[in-house]
Write an enzyme that holds these catalytic residues in place. Structure first.
Site, short mmCIF file in Angstrom:
data_model
loop_
_atom_site.label_atom_id
_atom_site.label_comp_id
_atom_site.label_asym_id
_atom_site.label_seq_id
_atom_site.Cartn_x
_atom_site.Cartn_y
_atom_site.Cartn_z
N ASP A 25 41.93 35.30 56.16
CA ASP A 25 41.80 36.70 56.57
C ASP A 25 41.24 36.80 57.98
OD1 ASP A 25 41.92 39.40 56.36
OD2 ASP A 25 40.29 39.61 54.91
N GLY A 26 41.68 37.81 58.70
CA GLY A 26 41.08 38.11 60.00
C GLY A 26 41.99 37.84 61.20
N SER A 70 51.00 38.62 50.48
CA SER A 70 50.78 39.13 49.13
C SER A 70 51.87 40.14 48.77
CB SER A 70 49.41 39.80 49.04
OG SER A 70 49.46 41.06 49.68
N GLU A 72 51.38 42.98 48.16
CA GLU A 72 50.99 44.26 48.79
C GLU A 72 51.27 44.28 50.30
OE1 GLU A 72 48.78 42.56 46.63
OE2 GLU A 72 49.54 43.84 45.03
N ASN A 73 51.52 43.10 50.88
CA ASN A 73 51.68 43.05 52.34
C ASN A 73 52.97 43.72 52.85
OD1 ASN A 73 50.01 39.83 52.80
ND2 ASN A 73 49.21 41.91 53.03
N ARG A 199 36.28 39.63 48.67
CA ARG A 199 37.12 40.16 47.58
C ARG A 199 38.15 39.11 47.18
NH1 ARG A 199 37.24 44.36 51.25
NH2 ARG A 199 39.13 43.61 52.24
N LEU A 200 38.72 39.29 45.99
CA LEU A 200 39.77 38.37 45.55
C LEU A 200 41.16 38.83 45.99
CD1 LEU A 200 38.85 37.32 41.91
CD2 LEU A 200 38.92 35.88 43.94
N GLU A 212 33.99 28.07 42.64
CA GLU A 212 32.86 28.41 43.52
C GLU A 212 33.45 29.17 44.71
OE1 GLU A 212 29.63 27.82 43.07
OE2 GLU A 212 30.05 26.85 41.15
C1 FPP Z 1 45.33 38.31 56.80
O1 FPP Z 1 44.84 38.70 58.06
C2 FPP Z 1 46.40 37.36 56.98
C3 FPP Z 1 47.66 37.53 56.50
C4 FPP Z 1 48.10 38.70 55.72
C5 FPP Z 1 48.70 36.54 56.78
C6 FPP Z 1 48.28 35.11 56.72
C7 FPP Z 1 49.25 34.34 57.52
C8 FPP Z 1 48.95 33.30 58.32
C9 FPP Z 1 47.62 32.69 58.44
C10 FPP Z 1 49.96 32.68 59.18
C11 FPP Z 1 51.23 32.39 58.57
C12 FPP Z 1 51.14 31.52 57.40
C13 FPP Z 1 51.95 30.50 57.21
C14 FPP Z 1 51.96 29.74 55.93
C15 FPP Z 1 52.86 30.09 58.27
P1 FPP Z 1 45.00 40.22 58.49
O2 FPP Z 1 46.27 40.37 59.21
O3 FPP Z 1 44.85 41.09 57.29
O4 FPP Z 1 43.77 40.35 59.45
P2 FPP Z 1 42.87 41.64 59.65
O5 FPP Z 1 42.22 41.94 58.32
O6 FPP Z 1 41.89 41.21 60.69
O7 FPP Z 1 43.76 42.74 60.13
#
Ligand code: FPP
Length: 245
Positions: A25-26, A70, A72-73, A199-200, A212
């Protein structure tokens, strides 16, 4: 001046978590802090991920599951969804060469039918290509939702009850487990989430029952192999009782 330097905690290779789950996340905040588009954060996140998988594999961890997209994304702006999908496609294509060279087995977990034909094809190719490896298993959670996963398992079992193959009263936890995307894999022992959120978010709801949890304020693109090692050291310092005393 101290006479003795404090001994740095080290990872005990005998007590590694078998399965690490990661909520990456982030990425968006990382990009915003730099005045960059969110896509730049996701791209930096993909780079961070490669290094973490390599490190986990070198340490001898057997399974890692990463939350890439996810169920939800899909609610995100179309351009961001498209960017994430193209990043995933590239990752899967490159993984055949790079991560496979490092002996990584790649599997995708989640519902595939909503993904583009191109991604579905690439998943099959990458899974087949890397299935001969015997290093760490990397589950990429893609269009994944923990509730959907459990609901699917219930549907399969309900079908078996209806067909008279099993009786409802005989259903065991193992029956549910055998119908999850992660069937035959151990439960998650260590769950890492970056960016300060605790959060989960519908991630591996069944498999994290005894995990853990390890949280850090670092944003995912800043998460380094040294942070992974620290999470494992902290994991090893905790007393896990699994409901016992
Ligand atoms: C959450 O950060 C991250 C995601 C929804 C996507 C995760 C994807 C990657 C790390 C890169 C691609 C993965 C692969 C396997 C190639 P956010 O966008 O919600 O960040 P924020 O909360 O700061 O907005």
């Amino acid at each position: 001046m101290a006479l003795f330097k404090k001994k740095q905690a080290e990872i005990d290779p005998e007590r590694l978590p078998k399965h690490i789950g990661v909520i990456m996340d982030g990425n968006g905040r990382w990009a915003k802090k730099r005045g960059l588009p969110r896509s730049a954060g996701h791209s930096a996140g993909a780079d961070a991920l490669k290094k973490i998988v390599t490190e986990a594999n070198n340490l001898g961890v057997k399974y890692i599951t990463v939350y890439a997209f996810s169920t939800e994304n899909w609610k995100r702006p179309e351009a961001e969804v498209n960017y994430l999908m193209s990043l995933l496609l590239d990752y899967l294509k490159n993984a055949e060469k790079t991560l496979s060279g490092e002996n990584v087995v790649i599997r995708c977990i989640g519902s595939r039918k909503e993904l583009s034909d191109e991604i579905q094809e690439q998943i099959k190719k990458t899974e087949k290509f890397t299935s001969k490896n015997d290093g760490i298993v990397m589950n990429i959670a893609l269009n994944y939702g923990g509730r959907e996963e459990i609901t699917n398992a219930v549907k399969v079992l309900a079908g078996k009850v209806k067909d008279g193959e099993i009786s409802a009263g005989e259903i065991t936890e193992a029956d549910i487990e055998n119908n999850l995307y992660t069937s035959s894999q151990p439960d998650v022992d260590l769950l890492i989430r970056t960016s300060g959120e605790q959060r989960l978010s519908n991630f591996m709801l069944w498999q994290v029952s005894y995990a853990e949890m390890w949280f850090t304020d670092k944003l995912w693109p800043d998460f380094k192999p040294a942070d992974l090692r620290q999470a494992i050291i902290d994991f090893q310092s905790r007393g896990r009782r699994f409901g016992g005393v």
